[in-house]
Structure formats: C-alpha cells, structure tokens
Design a protein around this motif. Structure first.
Motif, PDB file in Angstrom:
ATOM      1  N   VAL A 163      -3.176  -2.107   7.011  1.00 41.64           N
ATOM      2  CA  VAL A 163      -2.165  -2.145   6.005  1.00 41.64           C
ATOM      3  C   VAL A 163      -1.592  -3.559   6.038  1.00 41.64           C
ATOM      4  O   VAL A 163      -1.437  -3.994   4.790  1.00 41.64           O
ATOM      5  CB  VAL A 163      -1.305  -1.105   5.730  1.00 41.64           C
ATOM      6  CG1 VAL A 163      -1.815   0.240   5.491  1.00 41.64           C
ATOM      7  CG2 VAL A 163      -0.304  -0.827   7.016  1.00 41.64           C
ATOM      8  N   ARG A 167      -2.320  -6.281   3.181  1.00 36.86           N
ATOM      9  CA  ARG A 167      -1.005  -6.703   2.055  1.00 36.86           C
ATOM     10  C   ARG A 167      -0.942  -8.426   2.503  1.00 36.86           C
ATOM     11  O   ARG A 167      -0.789  -9.005   1.284  1.00 36.86           O
ATOM     12  CB  ARG A 167       0.111  -6.291   2.752  1.00 36.86           C
ATOM     13  CG  ARG A 167       1.584  -6.823   1.900  1.00 36.86           C
ATOM     14  CD  ARG A 167       2.703  -6.221   2.445  1.00 36.86           C
ATOM     15  NE  ARG A 167       3.852  -6.613   1.370  1.00 36.86           N
ATOM     16  CZ  ARG A 167       4.975  -7.426   2.193  1.00 36.86           C
ATOM     17  NH1 ARG A 167       4.866  -7.928   3.226  1.00 36.86           N
ATOM     18  NH2 ARG A 167       5.661  -7.955   1.321  1.00 36.86           N
ATOM     19  N   THR A 170      -3.931  -9.349   0.061  1.00 38.17           N
ATOM     20  CA  THR A 170      -4.149  -9.303  -1.537  1.00 38.17           C
ATOM     21  C   THR A 170      -2.739  -9.913  -2.060  1.00 38.17           C
ATOM     22  O   THR A 170      -2.572  -9.956  -3.307  1.00 38.17           O
ATOM     23  CB  THR A 170      -4.226  -7.819  -1.892  1.00 38.17           C
ATOM     24  OG1 THR A 170      -2.906  -7.009  -1.325  1.00 38.17           O
ATOM     25  CG2 THR A 170      -5.344  -7.231  -1.398  1.00 38.17           C
ATOM     26  N   TYR A 172      -0.129  -8.195  -2.495  1.00 37.06           N
ATOM     27  CA  TYR A 172       0.801  -6.934  -3.041  1.00 37.06           C
ATOM     28  C   TYR A 172       2.213  -6.692  -1.881  1.00 37.06           C
ATOM     29  O   TYR A 172       2.183  -7.052  -0.826  1.00 37.06           O
ATOM     30  CB  TYR A 172      -0.129  -5.773  -2.999  1.00 37.06           C
ATOM     31  CG  TYR A 172      -0.805  -5.687  -4.348  1.00 37.06           C
ATOM     32  CD1 TYR A 172      -0.555  -4.796  -5.516  1.00 37.06           C
ATOM     33  CD2 TYR A 172      -2.030  -6.359  -4.732  1.00 37.06           C
ATOM     34  CE1 TYR A 172      -1.157  -4.695  -6.467  1.00 37.06           C
ATOM     35  CE2 TYR A 172      -2.687  -6.411  -5.783  1.00 37.06           C
ATOM     36  CZ  TYR A 172      -2.276  -5.447  -6.553  1.00 37.06           C
ATOM     37  OH  TYR A 172      -2.911  -5.440  -8.058  1.00 37.06           O
ATOM     38  N   ARG A 174       3.338  -3.855  -1.567  1.00 40.80           N
ATOM     39  CA  ARG A 174       3.343  -2.580  -0.555  1.00 40.80           C
ATOM     40  C   ARG A 174       2.135  -2.252  -0.648  1.00 40.80           C
ATOM     41  O   ARG A 174       1.003  -1.948  -1.546  1.00 40.80           O
ATOM     42  CB  ARG A 174       4.201  -1.358  -1.331  1.00 40.80           C
ATOM     43  CG  ARG A 174       4.118  -0.228  -0.354  1.00 40.80           C
ATOM     44  CD  ARG A 174       4.534   1.157  -1.105  1.00 40.80           C
ATOM     45  NE  ARG A 174       5.783   0.861  -1.731  1.00 40.80           N
ATOM     46  CZ  ARG A 174       6.932   1.259  -1.279  1.00 40.80           C
ATOM     47  NH1 ARG A 174       7.098   1.623  -0.170  1.00 40.80           N
ATOM     48  NH2 ARG A 174       8.329   1.099  -2.213  1.00 40.80           N
ATOM     49  N   VAL A 175       1.481  -1.998   0.753  1.00 42.43           N
ATOM     50  CA  VAL A 175       0.261  -1.297   1.084  1.00 42.43           C
ATOM     51  C   VAL A 175       0.222  -0.080   1.850  1.00 42.43           C
ATOM     52  O   VAL A 175       1.009  -0.039   2.887  1.00 42.43           O
ATOM     53  CB  VAL A 175      -0.761  -2.206   1.514  1.00 42.43           C
ATOM     54  CG1 VAL A 175      -2.183  -1.607   1.996  1.00 42.43           C
ATOM     55  CG2 VAL A 175      -1.000  -3.518   0.849  1.00 42.43           C
ATOM     56  N   GLU A 191       2.141   1.917   6.421  1.00 34.88           N
ATOM     57  CA  GLU A 191       2.843   1.381   5.409  1.00 34.88           C
ATOM     58  C   GLU A 191       3.259   0.163   5.834  1.00 34.88           C
ATOM     59  O   GLU A 191       3.659  -0.291   6.732  1.00 34.88           O
ATOM     60  CB  GLU A 191       3.981   2.351   4.961  1.00 34.88           C
ATOM     61  CG  GLU A 191       4.572   1.581   3.742  1.00 34.88           C
ATOM     62  CD  GLU A 191       5.830   2.130   3.303  1.00 34.88           C
ATOM     63  OE1 GLU A 191       5.953   2.264   1.906  1.00 34.88           O
ATOM     64  OE2 GLU A 191       6.515   2.624   4.142  1.00 34.88           O
ATOM     65  N   ARG A 193       5.229  -3.078   3.751  1.00 33.43           N
ATOM     66  CA  ARG A 193       5.917  -3.357   2.393  1.00 33.43           C
ATOM     67  C   ARG A 193       6.962  -4.481   2.762  1.00 33.43           C
ATOM     68  O   ARG A 193       7.276  -5.056   3.702  1.00 33.43           O
ATOM     69  CB  ARG A 193       6.737  -2.063   2.241  1.00 33.43           C
ATOM     70  CG  ARG A 193       7.750  -1.913   3.334  1.00 33.43           C
ATOM     71  CD  ARG A 193       8.519  -0.596   3.032  1.00 33.43           C
ATOM     72  NE  ARG A 193       9.360   0.024   4.023  1.00 33.43           N
ATOM     73  CZ  ARG A 193      10.567  -0.450   4.332  1.00 33.43           C
ATOM     74  NH1 ARG A 193      11.167  -1.519   3.678  1.00 33.43           N
ATOM     75  NH2 ARG A 193      11.234   0.016   5.586  1.00 33.43           N
ATOM     76  N   THR A 274      -1.588  -2.133  -9.527  1.00 30.74           N
ATOM     77  CA  THR A 274      -2.256  -1.290  -8.311  1.00 30.74           C
ATOM     78  C   THR A 274      -3.632  -1.596  -8.043  1.00 30.74           C
ATOM     79  O   THR A 274      -4.478  -2.352  -8.655  1.00 30.74           O
ATOM     80  CB  THR A 274      -2.018   0.200  -8.503  1.00 30.74           C
ATOM     81  OG1 THR A 274      -3.223   0.483  -9.371  1.00 30.74           O
ATOM     82  CG2 THR A 274      -0.812   0.747  -8.517  1.00 30.74           C
ATOM     83  N   SER A 290      -3.945   2.284  -0.738  1.00 33.84           N
ATOM     84  CA  SER A 290      -3.142   2.157  -2.090  1.00 33.84           C
ATOM     85  C   SER A 290      -2.246   0.737  -1.813  1.00 33.84           C
ATOM     86  O   SER A 290      -1.354   0.861  -1.093  1.00 33.84           O
ATOM     87  CB  SER A 290      -2.358   3.317  -2.315  1.00 33.84           C
ATOM     88  OG  SER A 290      -1.704   3.119  -3.720  1.00 33.84           O
ATOM     89  N   ALA A 291      -2.719  -0.288  -2.749  1.00 38.49           N
ATOM     90  CA  ALA A 291      -1.788  -1.325  -2.775  1.00 38.49           C
ATOM     91  C   ALA A 291      -1.005  -1.203  -4.100  1.00 38.49           C
ATOM     92  O   ALA A 291      -1.550  -0.958  -5.131  1.00 38.49           O
ATOM     93  CB  ALA A 291      -2.619  -2.690  -2.664  1.00 38.49           C
ATOM     94  N   HIS A 293       2.163  -3.317  -6.426  1.00 39.99           N
ATOM     95  CA  HIS A 293       2.977  -4.573  -6.705  1.00 39.99           C
ATOM     96  C   HIS A 293       4.271  -4.292  -7.563  1.00 39.99           C
ATOM     97  O   HIS A 293       4.021  -3.510  -8.539  1.00 39.99           O
ATOM     98  CB  HIS A 293       2.204  -5.701  -7.277  1.00 39.99           C
ATOM     99  CG  HIS A 293       2.719  -7.087  -6.944  1.00 39.99           C
ATOM    100  ND1 HIS A 293       2.861  -7.361  -5.735  1.00 39.99           N
ATOM    101  CD2 HIS A 293       2.984  -8.022  -7.708  1.00 39.99           C
ATOM    102  CE1 HIS A 293       3.322  -8.820  -5.920  1.00 39.99           C
ATOM    103  NE2 HIS A 293       3.508  -9.186  -6.997  1.00 39.99           N
TER     104      HIS A 293
END
Length: 759
Positions: A163, A167, A170, A172, A174-175, A191, A193, A274, A290-291, A293
């Motif tokens: 994760v 992150r 990408t 994002y 949170r992943v 997680e 984040r 997402t 699950s990513a 933003h």
C-alpha cells in the motif's frame, strides 16, 4: 410497484440489505463522461448504441451514428482496425486497439474494444501526451517496487509495503488492502494515507458495503477507475431495431457508470476519485487494493492504468505465493506434530492412556491452533489450555460423542446447542474427532468466543436508506461512518479447511494403529495358543520324567534305610530322613506347578506355620551351613500365613539358597524375619556380595544371574523368577534392597499390598 410486480427486479421501493445483492449493476444504461461508447452488431457491422456525448469524440452526434455502418462512422481508419480486432482476444475485457484522431486534429483518442453479449463494445478515451521517458521511468519504478515486495517475509509485511508503494506510484491520498471473509464482509488489513486523514486500518465492513454484484464485477477486471465521483452519467442511447433486445451488459466496460449507492457511499467518505485493483487467488476474489483520492477528482492515464493492471496481476501472484508459504510453514509444523504423535501412539500399548500423557497433549496443541484441548477415554478426561469446568465439560463431551463421526466442526456451537452458551467463553468453536466408533474415545480442540470488539464502519445491521433527491427513489448508503462496535457473541474464529483435514487424518491414523494392533494381537494369540500346546506337551513329558527320578531316589533311600539303618549313625539316619522328606516335598511341588501350568484349579489355601516352613527350608543346607560356619539369625517368630505350604516353602528355600550361595565374607550370616505391616513383610537378609542398582530389577527375570567375575556361578537363573511367580500367585509382591558388596535384603508379602516400595 413491489418486487412481485416487477418480476423479482430490485427497485428503490423494495430494497433492503438483502436485496442489495440483487441490484443489476452491470446494466446501468449510462457511462462516465470522460469517454464515449459505441456498440456494434457483429453480424451487420451496424452501430446499435451510442453515448450521448459521442460527438465530442468522433465528430458525429448520436442520431448520425446509431444505425449506421461502423465503417461509415469511423471512416477509413476502421478498415485498418479490422485486422487488429480479429487478432486480439476480446472476450476477457477491453483491449487497446488504436490511438487515433478521428476529427483530423492533433487530439488523440485511445480506442478500446471487447466483446460481450454478441456486441463489440468500443470505448473512446482522451489520450494524454506522453512525456519523453515517461514509459521507461514508469517501468523502472514498477520493477523496483515488485523487487522490494518480493523480498518481504510474510503476508502482513507484504501488504504493509504494497500500500505504501502503490500510494507513491499513483499519487492517491489513501491506499488500503482489504480482505474478504467467507460471508462477504471484509476488513482493512493494511493502509497508507495522508497524515490528516482519518485511519480506516482494522475496520470491518459489512457485506452490504460491497454487495455480491459489485464483488463479481471487481473480479472481472484488473483495474476499475472512477476519475470523478461527482460525475453526471451520460446516457447510452439505443437504436430502434429488432437487434436491440435489452440493455447492454457492461460487466467488462471501463466506462460503465457505477451504482448510485457506490458514489453516494464514496461521497459520504469525502472521496472524489478511486482506483480499485482486485486480489485474486485460485480464480476467486480474495480482496481488493483500493486507492482513494480526497483532494480532488483524479484521472489516471492509460499508461499508468496499464502499469496498475500489470501490478495487480503480480500482486495477486505474490500474495498467493506468500500466503501459500505461510500455509506451508504451518502445514510442515502440523505434519511434524502429527508424525510425532502417531509414533508416540504406535509405541504405547494403550492408545487412550498415551493420549492422556503430557507429551501427547503438547503435540495435540501444536497440531491445531486452539485455546484448549480435551481428551476423553472412558471416564478419564485430560485437558490442556482453557477448558470448561468438570460438569459442563462432561455435558459437552457427551454431546460431541454423538456427532463426531468421525469429525465434527463448528465455529458457532451455542447456535447448535443452546446449553453450550454456558461454555461459550471457552468453547464457542469446537473441532472434535472420535476415531474409534466402538470405543468411548474423543479428542476435541476448543476455541473461545470472539469477545474482542469488532470495529464496524457503521451499524452492519442498519438498513440502507432511500433518497428522493432527483425525483427518483434510489439506493443511498449510510451517512454516518462513526465506529459502531459489536461484540461477536457465541462465535469463534472459523476452523480452516487444512485444520479440519489434519483432524480427519489424525482420526484415520489412530484407527489404523488400532486396527494394526488388533491384527498383531490376534496373530500373537494364535502363536501363543500353538506355543502353549507345545509347552504343555513338553511340561507333561518333563514332569513325568522328573517324578520318575524322584520316585527312584525315594525308593533307593527307603531301601537304604531298611537294609542299612542299623549300621548308620545318628547323623546318617537324620540325613536319610531329610532326603525322604525332600523327595516328598518336591513331588508335591511338581504336582502343584504342573496343575497350575495346565490352567487347573487354584492350589488349596491353608493356614501355614511359617516357622515350620523355614525349618524345612533350612534342612537341605544344614551341612553347608555347618561347614561354612554360617550364622542363621531368626530374631522373631514369623507366625502363620494363608497360602500354599509347598509353594511358600519354595520361596524361603530359594531366598535362603541364594543368601548362602552369593556370600564371600569370612564371617557369614543370614537373617530370616518379618516386619510389621498390612500385610506383614517377610524378609531374608545376608551380608553377601550384594546386587548393583542396575541389576535389582533384572534378578527376577528368567535365566538372569548376577554377573560377578570372582563369584562361582551356581544355579540356572530360574529360582527368583519362580519365586516372584509364587508370590504374585498369593497376591503379594517381592522386591530387593541392596548395596553392592554389603549384602542384600529380599522382602516379600503373601497378600495384596497397597503400599509402594522402592524396587
């Protein structure tokens, strides 16, 4: 319209938690606005559907496209694409077949195609300009991430790093790594984040948050991208043609408009974009990456989505390999415990008693992860770890014996047996086996109730809400994401398949050991029967021969006394009388032993004067006692005992003979006495050579003699073995206390003795 009226189709009016699993999310009849869609009938090559925004992508409005040949819509470029379409597999999701500019401008469009429901579905997305080196840099970054992930040890460490790297890859906010349970619910297991975001790590989510239709769609595509949660869906318009038989199945489509419940759910979480990647193991959806933003909508380019797709494939493979490695380690440890336990049970005569031993309980605990272990054989119960008190445990084992045939498993025992609520804190989960149906043997592993609070994201039992915001009734998820805590009562951690398989294999192994042992016993019994018959014949012949010699000695001695009695002096006459007496006693002893060896009636018990028995036992040794000047001590009277006179005499004769025989002291003595007790303990003590500690048990074995190099070996080594048999026949026991070089004391009783002695 209710569900009955709609033919089973779920509508906003009749939706509840159960009907969420029946929402037809694959037929949205709309797409996301960052692309356009056309569908082409494979037989006629005509366009049957077009998204309302297609003019912005191909320069022609929907009314000019729908019903027209696809070649006329896309122009000369279409003929060049036909070859690609025929070469590429289109049945497993969108394939990028071209990067075109259909309006004759510099703006390029990615064209994706896949086949579904008899249609070729074409999806158009804007192509981002590629910066120099972008692709190679992306490849290098992903390759470095995969190398680092491959080097991790254990599933948890793998996801913690995954994760973090995704992150960074990408961008994002949170992943999360999310794992599904068997009931469709899930938990965030890792997680990464943005620091200011609320953590979701460890939270559980009910199955309704990602219903079965959504889980099915996630499993079909390696990447699901929602650039803008707040988008306005673009309708997919259909031709008025018999070829159009219903809504388009968009199960594989990248542009598919998502469920209104899903977007509402994301909005409640403050999410604006997402990117979701499935984790698949053995063809089944294991979990999700699950990513999310939160800062703003975020569109991921085709190149990055390709990299994400490759990463999702590889993550699933690596995750499966690491989980399998952990499983292999558990399996290896379990196999070692099972093999050690099988060897232990196979080496013991009594399987039930062996299972109660501490070593066996340790191995059972190592075999399967549980809070406690229970072993019951007959009325005997042994436990290890946490187990119920005696009375409720007895009720539990009685209940389980009726159901373990041979293996029984549950993680919700109170649901099956309301009385088990009393033992839920130790035994909400039970894995039990009864390996021998004809014997009252039970082995059970117990798992406690899951008392720890499970942190649910909202109340998992709260029905979904219904919104009328746009004039239509639609699904809307919960508004509150505050933690809602539920104690999981009457439910334990479920038993894994490999644990149930291990219990099944153990039951089979115990049954196999018992069957093999039964077969060996039957063979031994047959061999013993044959040996006993042969031994009986030998005993008959040997006894007859022995009695014939005894009669000869008796007749010759009687004749000697009759003819030479006047010539013999007093000592000679006494010796002749002793010989006659000994032959009579030996003849009676042979008769008694012969009858016993044949399994005949027990020898008659009588009150025996032990003083007289000892006198008779000393008589054969009178000359040697006198010649060697052996002092015979008799400090007290022995009294009387119940038993067989000749046999008791044989005990004293053997013990006195050994005391005389094994003595190398200049001044020798023998003491014959009794110590008070219940029953009395008779003894014969000497100051002879003594017996080493290692020999004190062996001296009672047949044909064993004490190994003393300077001591002349006498006898055949059967006297003490016979002595022990005679004492055991009277219900007593015999033992020795001795120190090497300092003499020995042989104790024996002639009645059952409850006391323990050092042997």
């Amino acid at each position: 319209m209710d569900e009955a009226d709609s033919g089973g189709i779920v509508t906003a009016r009749n939706v509840d938690l159960s009907s969420c699993d029946r929402e037809l999310v694959q037929y949205p009849e709309a797409i996301q606005p960052h692309g356009a869609m056309l569908t082409v009938d494979e037989q006629s090559d005509r366009v049957l559907h077009a998204s309302a925004n297609c003019a912005a992508f191909i320069g022609k409005p929907p009314e000019a496209v729908i019903g027209a040949p696809i070649a006329a819509v896309l122009g000369a470029g279409w003929h060049e694409l036909l070859g690609s379409l025929h070469r590429m597999p289109l049945d497993s999701g969108p394939v990028n077949i071209a990067r075109e500019s259909f309006l004759g401008s510099d703006q390029g469009w990615h064209l994706f195609a896949h086949r579904c429901g008899g249609l070729i579905i074409l999806e158009f997305e804007k192509a981002e300009p590629e910066a120099a080196g972008t692709t190679s840099n992306l490849y290098s970054e992903v390759r470095a991430d995969l190398a680092a992930l491959q080097a991790t040890e254990g599933v948890q460490a793998f996801f913690d790093l995954a994760v973090e790297r995704i992150r960074a890859f990408t961008g994002y906010d949170r992943v999360m790594a999310y794992r599904f349970a068997e009931d469709g619910s899930g938990q965030v297991i890792a997680e990464a984040r943005r620091d200011d975001l609320e953590p979701y790590l460890g939270l559980h989510y009910p199955a309704t948050d990602i219903p079965a239709p959504a889980r099915r769609l996630f499993a079909l595509s390696w990447v699901r991208h929602l650039p803008d949660v707040g988008y306005t869906p673009v309708p997919l318009l259909a031709a008025k043609s018999p070829l159009v038989t219903g809504p388009v199945d968009m199960s594989f489509a990248s542009l598919r408009s998502v469920s209104v419940m899903y977007t509402g759910y994301l909005k409640n979480m403050g999410v604006q974009s997402t990117l979701v990647m499935p984790l698949v193991k053995e063809g089944r959806l294991w979990g999700l990456i699950s990513a999310m933003h939160h800062a703003a909508p975020r569109h991921i380019s085709h190149q990055m989505r390709m990299a994400a797709e490759f990463l999702a494939h590889t993550l699933s493979l690596l995750m499966s390999a690491k989980e399998d490695a952990e499983q292999f380690e558990r399996s290896s440890a379990r196999k070692a415990a099972a093999e050690a336990l099988t060897r232990l049970l196979d080496s013991e005569a009594d399987i039930g008693a062996a299972l109660h031993a501490a070593g066996a309980l340790d191995l059972l605990s190592a075999l399967i992860d549980a809070g406690g272990v229970v072993v019951q054989t007959g009325d005997e119960v042994a436990t290890r770890g946490e187990a119920p008190a005696a009375a409720p445990l007895h009720e539990l084992t009685s209940w389980l014996r009726e159901r373990a045939r041979p293996v029984f498993a549950t993680d919700r025992l109170p649901n099956l047996d309301p009385a088990a609520q009393a033992v839920a804190s130790q035994a909400s989960g039970v894995l039990a086996l009864r390996p021998l149906p004809d014997q009252p043997m039970l082995i059970a592993w117990l798992r406690p109730e899951q008392i720890e609070d499970v942190q649910w994201a909202g109340d998992p039992r709260k029905p979904v809400e219904i919104s009328d915001a746009d004039g239509m009734q639609r699904l809307r998820p919960r508004n509150s994401f505050a933690l809602w805590k539920e104690s999981v009562q009457g439910r334990a951690v479920p038993w894994r398949d490999d644990e149930k398989d291990a219990a099944t294999r153990l039951a089979a192994a115990i049954a196999e050991i018992a069957a093999a042992r039964k077969g060996r016993i039957e063979r031994i019994n047959r061999a013993l029967d044959a040996s006993h018959s042969e031994l009986s014949r030998y005993t008959d012949v040997a006894s007859a021969e022995l009695k014939e010699h005894l009669r000869g000695i008796h007749h010759l001695t009687t004749s000697l006394r009759r003819r030479q009695g006047e010539v013999l002096d007093e000592e000679g006459r006494q010796q002749v009388a002793t010989i006659l007496k000994l032959t009579q006693r030996m003849d009676a002893l042979v008769d008694a032993l012969l009858d016993r060896s044949r399994g005949g009636s027990e020898a008659a018990s009588e009150t025996v004067d032990l003083e007289a028995v000892v006198d008779d036992a000393l008589a054969p040794f009178a000359r040697r006692i006198a010649e060697d000047r052996i002092e015979v001590r008799r400090p007290m009277r022995l009294g009387t005992a119940q038993g067989h006179r000749e046999w008791i005499g044989e005990v004293f004769t053997n013990l006195i003979g050994n005391a005389i025989r094994y003595n190398d002291k200049p001044e020798r003595w023998i003491e014959i006495g009794v110590e008070a007790g219940s029953p009395p303990r008779y003894y014969v003590r000497d100051n002879g050579i003594g017996i080493a500690d290692t020999d004190q048990q062996l001296v009672f074995q047949m044909f064993h003699r004490v190994d003393q190099s300077e001591q002349k070996a006498e006898g055949a080594g059967v006297g003490l073995a016979m002595t022990r048999r005679i004492v055991a026949h009277h219900g007593g026991r015999i033992w020795v206390q001795s120190r090497l070089g300092e003499g020995a004391t042989f104790y024996f009783t002639l009645a059952p003795d409850e006391e323990r002695h050092d042997a």
